[in-house]
Write an enzyme that holds these catalytic residues in place. Structure first.
Site, PDB file in Angstrom:
ATOM      1  CG  HIS A   2      34.416  35.980  41.855  1.00 24.26           C
ATOM      2  ND1 HIS A   2      34.676  35.894  40.031  1.00 24.26           N
ATOM      3  CD2 HIS A   2      34.989  36.852  42.523  1.00 24.26           C
ATOM      4  CE1 HIS A   2      36.466  36.202  40.147  1.00 24.26           C
ATOM      5  NE2 HIS A   2      36.452  37.383  40.839  1.00 24.26           N
ATOM      6  CG  HIS A  12      39.191  38.436  45.268  1.00 23.40           C
ATOM      7  ND1 HIS A  12      40.462  37.667  44.727  1.00 23.40           N
ATOM      8  CD2 HIS A  12      38.446  38.666  43.479  1.00 23.40           C
ATOM      9  CE1 HIS A  12      40.078  38.176  42.642  1.00 23.40           C
ATOM     10  NE2 HIS A  12      38.381  38.468  43.123  1.00 23.40           N
ATOM     11  NE  ARG A  43      42.667  41.905  47.828  1.00 19.40           N
ATOM     12  CZ  ARG A  43      42.863  41.350  46.352  1.00 19.40           C
ATOM     13  NH1 ARG A  43      42.970  40.346  46.212  1.00 19.40           N
ATOM     14  NH2 ARG A  43      42.762  42.344  45.812  1.00 19.40           N
ATOM     15  CG  ASN A 102      43.308  37.461  43.116  1.00 18.90           C
ATOM     16  OD1 ASN A 102      43.190  36.562  43.860  1.00 18.90           O
ATOM     17  ND2 ASN A 102      43.625  37.977  42.620  1.00 18.90           N
ATOM     18  CG  HIS A 135      38.886  37.839  34.289  1.00 20.51           C
ATOM     19  ND1 HIS A 135      38.943  38.551  35.819  1.00 20.51           N
ATOM     20  CD2 HIS A 135      39.271  38.266  34.108  1.00 20.51           C
ATOM     21  CE1 HIS A 135      39.670  39.580  35.672  1.00 20.51           C
ATOM     22  NE2 HIS A 135      39.873  39.375  34.268  1.00 20.51           N
ATOM     23  CG  LEU A 144      40.874  44.752  34.875  1.00 22.29           C
ATOM     24  CD1 LEU A 144      42.721  44.573  35.261  1.00 22.29           C
ATOM     25  CD2 LEU A 144      40.193  45.687  33.907  1.00 22.29           C
TER      26      LEU A 144
HETATM   27  C1  NCD Z   1      40.708  41.311  41.110  1.00 18.60           C
HETATM   28  C2  NCD Z   1      42.025  41.839  42.771  1.00 18.60           C
HETATM   29  O1  NCD Z   1      42.394  42.246  43.311  1.00 18.60           O
HETATM   30  O2  NCD Z   1      42.106  40.604  43.371  1.00 18.60           O
HETATM   31  N1  NCD Z   1      40.928  42.825  40.588  1.00 18.60           N
HETATM   32  C3  NCD Z   1      38.913  43.408  40.429  1.00 18.60           C
HETATM   33  O3  NCD Z   1      39.566  44.255  39.411  1.00 18.60           O
HETATM   34  N2  NCD Z   1      37.833  42.681  40.042  1.00 18.60           N
HETATM   35  C4  NCD Z   1      41.287  40.299  41.112  1.00 18.60           C
HETATM   36  C5  NCD Z   1      39.686  39.918  39.558  1.00 18.60           C
HETATM   37  O4  NCD Z   1      39.006  39.572  39.908  1.00 18.60           O
HETATM   38  O5  NCD Z   1      40.215  40.479  38.899  1.00 18.60           O
HETATM   39 ZN    ZN Z   2      37.620  38.753  41.261  1.00 20.05          ZN
END
Ligand code: NCD
Ligand code: ZN
Length: 343
Positions: A13, A15, A17, A41, A136, A219
């Site tokens: 998992h 991100h 970007r 996302n 989520h 989160l």
């Molecule tokens: C994540 C993000 O910034 O894309 N933020 C986070 O606090 N984990 C989105 C997510 O996984 O909730």
């Molecule tokens: Zn995430």
């Protein structure tokens, strides 16, 4: 020197970007991990196979020469995802899962699902085409306490989803509570969970006691110590339902150090070292390899990696920032000392 050699891990998992941030963060992940599940996302979200293929190309271009890294793509589930979309995703080698964000739950989740019952036909299609659903798991109603939102999601939505779609493989992402640990442990083998380094290492005091520290804001939010202890117990138990997913979620520092800061901790710079620290504190370094390198691959029905990485017991200080002046990211534990270093 004390060393620890394990099968090369994967991050289930993350991100990463796009654009300039991607170029800064991707080398950190590619150095440590053989594969990673890439969250969809972006703005706009990655909802089609064609978008996922473009995004995958952009990621592959950011992999430094000589490093071997495979991005595993996910698609963003919306209120209008159709069975035909899901069939196409299932037929694509690039896409490995769908991600469900309740609308408004977190960063870039506006396009997420507002009415979970209304997407049951899509969940049925995921079950039929054998594509995992990554969730989520937080309710979004504004009156629910932020520290209760994960527990309430289990009661309000997850119990029903699991009952209605018994063959659907589900990853309850970045679990943060003892209730989530209990739920996953008690569920069938179709249900697994990822756990982040920050939720193993910190409780909510890191965020709020003695001053507000925005770089610990993510989160689902950090919880009480009793929940952290439940997560450490799950991660170090050897139970294959629990595996590594950093949820590394970079935001430029100016968007976190502000009156209304973004959610997300950046941990990719030292992910496996942070986990090693958490496992060593629990006297469970022997359980790190299963959690980091085996159980996720098994759940996704992918082969385990065959090469290894070595960690050395060696102190190093985490830089105060990564990236350039326009895209400066403050990493988790910035300026602090870590005790394990990837060779
Ligand atoms: C994540 C993000 O910034 O894309 N933020 C986070 O606090 N984990 C989105 C997510 O996984 O909730
Ligand atoms: Zn995430």
């Amino acid at each position: 020197m004390k060393t620890l050699t394990i099968t090369r891990p994967d991050d289930w998992h993350i991100h990463v970007r796009n654009g300039a941030l991607l170029k800064t963060v991707l080398p950190h992940t590619a150095k440590q991990f053989a594969r990673a599940i890439i969250m969809p996302n972006l703005k706009p979200p990655v909802t089609t196979v064609a978008q996922a293929l473009n995004y995958r190309d952009e990621i592959l271009q950011a992999v430094p020469v000589g490093m071997d890294f495979t991005p595993l793509m996910t698609l963003y589930l919306t209120g209008t995802t159709s069975e035909a979309d899901i069939k196409l995703a299932a037929e694509s080698d690039a896409v490995v899962a769908y991600k469900l964000y309740p609308a408004g739950a977190t960063t870039n989740s506006d396009a997420g699902v507002a009415n979970i019952k209304a997407i049951y036909p899509a969940l049925s299609a995921l079950e039929k085409y054998n594509l995992p659903l990554l969730i989520h798991g937080e309710v979004t109603d504004e009156h629910s306490d932020i520290f209760d939102r994960e527990r309430l999601f289990i009661e309000t939505h997850l119990n029903d989803i699991v009952k209605n779609f018994p063959a659907l493989r589900i990853v309850f992402e970045h679990v943060t509570t003892s209730e989530a640990v209990q739920f996953v442990s008690a569920s069938a083998n179709t249900i697994a969970a990822t756990i982040t380094p920050q939720h193993l290492l910190f409780n909510r005091n890191a965020l709020l006691a003695g001053g507000i520290r925005p770089h610990y804001y993510c989160l689902p939010i950090l919880k009480r110590e009793q929940h952290r202890l439940a997560l450490v117990a799950a991660a170090t138990s050897g139970n294959p339902k629990f595996f590594l997913g950093t949820d590394s979620a970079p935001h430029v520092s100016s968007l976190k150090e502000t009156a209304c800061g973004c959610a997300g901790c950046y941990s990719a710079h030292a992910a496996i070292e942070l986990y090693a620290e958490a496992f060593e504190r629990a006297d469970a370094l022997d359980k790190l390899e299963g959690f980091a390198s085996f159980y996720g691959a098994d759940f996704y029905r992918l082969p385990r990696n065959t090469t290894t990485v070595t960690l050395e017991k060696q102190s190093w200080v985490v830089p105060s920032a990564y990236g350039d002046a326009d895209h400066s990211i403050t990493p988790l534990k910035a300026g602090e000392t870590l005790s394990w270093k990837l060779r």
